[in-house]
Design a protein around this motif. Structure first.
Motif, short mmCIF file in Angstrom:
data_model
loop_
_atom_site.label_atom_id
_atom_site.label_comp_id
_atom_site.label_asym_id
_atom_site.label_seq_id
_atom_site.Cartn_x
_atom_site.Cartn_y
_atom_site.Cartn_z
N ILE A 86 -3.20 8.77 4.71
CA ILE A 86 -2.60 9.69 3.75
C ILE A 86 -2.49 11.06 4.39
N GLU A 87 -1.31 11.63 4.36
CA GLU A 87 -1.07 12.94 4.93
C GLU A 87 -1.82 14.00 4.13
N GLU A 88 -2.27 15.03 4.78
CA GLU A 88 -3.12 16.08 4.20
C GLU A 88 -2.56 16.73 2.93
N ARG A 89 -1.26 16.87 2.81
CA ARG A 89 -0.69 17.57 1.66
C ARG A 89 -0.54 16.73 0.40
N VAL A 90 -0.91 15.46 0.45
CA VAL A 90 -0.89 14.62 -0.75
C VAL A 90 -2.09 15.02 -1.60
N SER A 91 -1.87 15.26 -2.90
CA SER A 91 -2.94 15.80 -3.74
C SER A 91 -3.57 14.78 -4.70
N THR A 92 -2.89 13.67 -4.95
CA THR A 92 -3.37 12.71 -5.95
C THR A 92 -3.15 11.29 -5.46
N ILE A 93 -4.14 10.44 -5.70
CA ILE A 93 -3.95 9.00 -5.50
C ILE A 93 -3.74 8.43 -6.90
N ASP A 94 -2.57 7.92 -7.14
CA ASP A 94 -2.14 7.46 -8.46
C ASP A 94 -3.01 6.32 -8.98
N HIS A 95 -3.02 6.15 -10.30
CA HIS A 95 -3.76 5.03 -10.90
C HIS A 95 -3.14 3.71 -10.40
N MET A 96 -3.98 2.77 -10.10
CA MET A 96 -3.60 1.44 -9.62
C MET A 96 -2.80 1.47 -8.31
N ALA A 97 -2.87 2.56 -7.56
CA ALA A 97 -2.05 2.74 -6.36
C ALA A 97 -2.23 1.62 -5.34
N PHE A 98 -3.45 1.19 -5.12
CA PHE A 98 -3.71 0.15 -4.12
C PHE A 98 -4.35 -1.08 -4.75
N SER A 99 -4.24 -1.18 -6.04
CA SER A 99 -4.83 -2.30 -6.77
C SER A 99 -4.31 -3.63 -6.21
N GLY A 100 -5.25 -4.51 -5.89
CA GLY A 100 -4.88 -5.83 -5.40
C GLY A 100 -4.53 -5.90 -3.93
N CYS A 101 -4.71 -4.83 -3.19
CA CYS A 101 -4.47 -4.87 -1.73
C CYS A 101 -5.70 -5.51 -1.08
N SER A 102 -5.76 -6.81 -1.16
CA SER A 102 -6.96 -7.56 -0.77
C SER A 102 -7.25 -7.53 0.72
N ASN A 103 -6.30 -7.14 1.56
CA ASN A 103 -6.55 -7.05 3.00
C ASN A 103 -6.84 -5.63 3.47
N LEU A 104 -6.85 -4.67 2.54
CA LEU A 104 -7.13 -3.28 2.89
C LEU A 104 -8.60 -3.16 3.29
N THR A 105 -8.84 -2.71 4.52
CA THR A 105 -10.22 -2.60 5.01
C THR A 105 -10.72 -1.17 5.10
N SER A 106 -9.82 -0.20 5.30
CA SER A 106 -10.29 1.17 5.45
C SER A 106 -9.27 2.18 4.96
N ILE A 107 -9.79 3.29 4.49
CA ILE A 107 -8.96 4.41 4.07
C ILE A 107 -9.76 5.69 4.22
N THR A 108 -9.11 6.70 4.73
CA THR A 108 -9.70 8.04 4.80
C THR A 108 -8.86 8.92 3.89
N ILE A 109 -9.51 9.46 2.89
CA ILE A 109 -8.82 10.31 1.93
C ILE A 109 -8.89 11.74 2.45
N PRO A 110 -7.76 12.40 2.61
CA PRO A 110 -7.76 13.75 3.16
C PRO A 110 -8.29 14.79 2.17
N ARG A 111 -8.62 15.96 2.70
CA ARG A 111 -9.17 17.04 1.88
C ARG A 111 -8.20 17.53 0.81
N GLY A 112 -6.91 17.30 1.00
CA GLY A 112 -5.93 17.75 0.01
C GLY A 112 -5.98 16.98 -1.30
#
Length: 148
Positions: A86-112
């Motif tokens: 996620i690019e630094e200027r994104v301010s919100t992770i929407d509801h259900m944004a990644f719901s059901g992404c069963s192969n998602l192993t990692s995410i780093t949420i930026p300070r923004g």
């Protein structure tokens, strides 16, 4: 057909066969190459642009200043997503944004990012690494429901 003509014919056929096999293999490999998908998504009062590389499984998310004429979401490609950037200027992770992404192993949420919506990572059963910055002030209900 004499011996030299037969030998010439055999060598020519062998070359044509090898050429055909090479072209077939090349065409087949082009069909299997990775694809890139992209689109726009509305997130509350902002818009984001996303790009998914199916070979690496990386979903990149960027803020967008323009209102697109049509929206398409990465939900049709959930099985390809293994990591999210996620690019630094994104301010919100929407509801259900990644719901059901069963192969998602990692995410780093930026300070923004200051808000993670309800059920944002619901059902991300392979999620083993997540970094949440201190300035996230709101995490919605069941944001990480079903994660290991």
């Amino acid at each position: 057909m004499n011996g030299s003509a037969f030998l010439f014919y055999t060598k020519t056929m062998k070359k044509l066969y090898l050429l055909f096999m090479f072209l077939f293999a090349y065409s087949f490999s082009m069909c299997l190459r990775a694809e890139r998908y992209s689109g726009y998504k509305s997130s509350y009062d902002t818009y984001i642009y996303w790009v998914l590389d199916t070979e690496t499984g990386i979903l990149n998310i960027y803020p967008s200043t323009k209102r697109p004429s049509e929206f398409n979401y990465w939900t049709n490609y959930k099985t390809y997503i293994r990591s999210v950037v996620i690019e630094e200027r994104v301010s919100t992770i929407d509801h259900m944004a990644f719901s059901g992404c069963s192969n998602l192993t990692s995410i780093t949420i930026p300070r923004g990012v200051s808000k993670i919506g309800a059920g944002a990572f619901d059902g991300c059963t392979s999620l083993t690494s997540i970094t949440i910055p201190e300035n996230v002030s709101e995490i919605g209900i069941d944001a990480f429901e079903g994660c290991i």
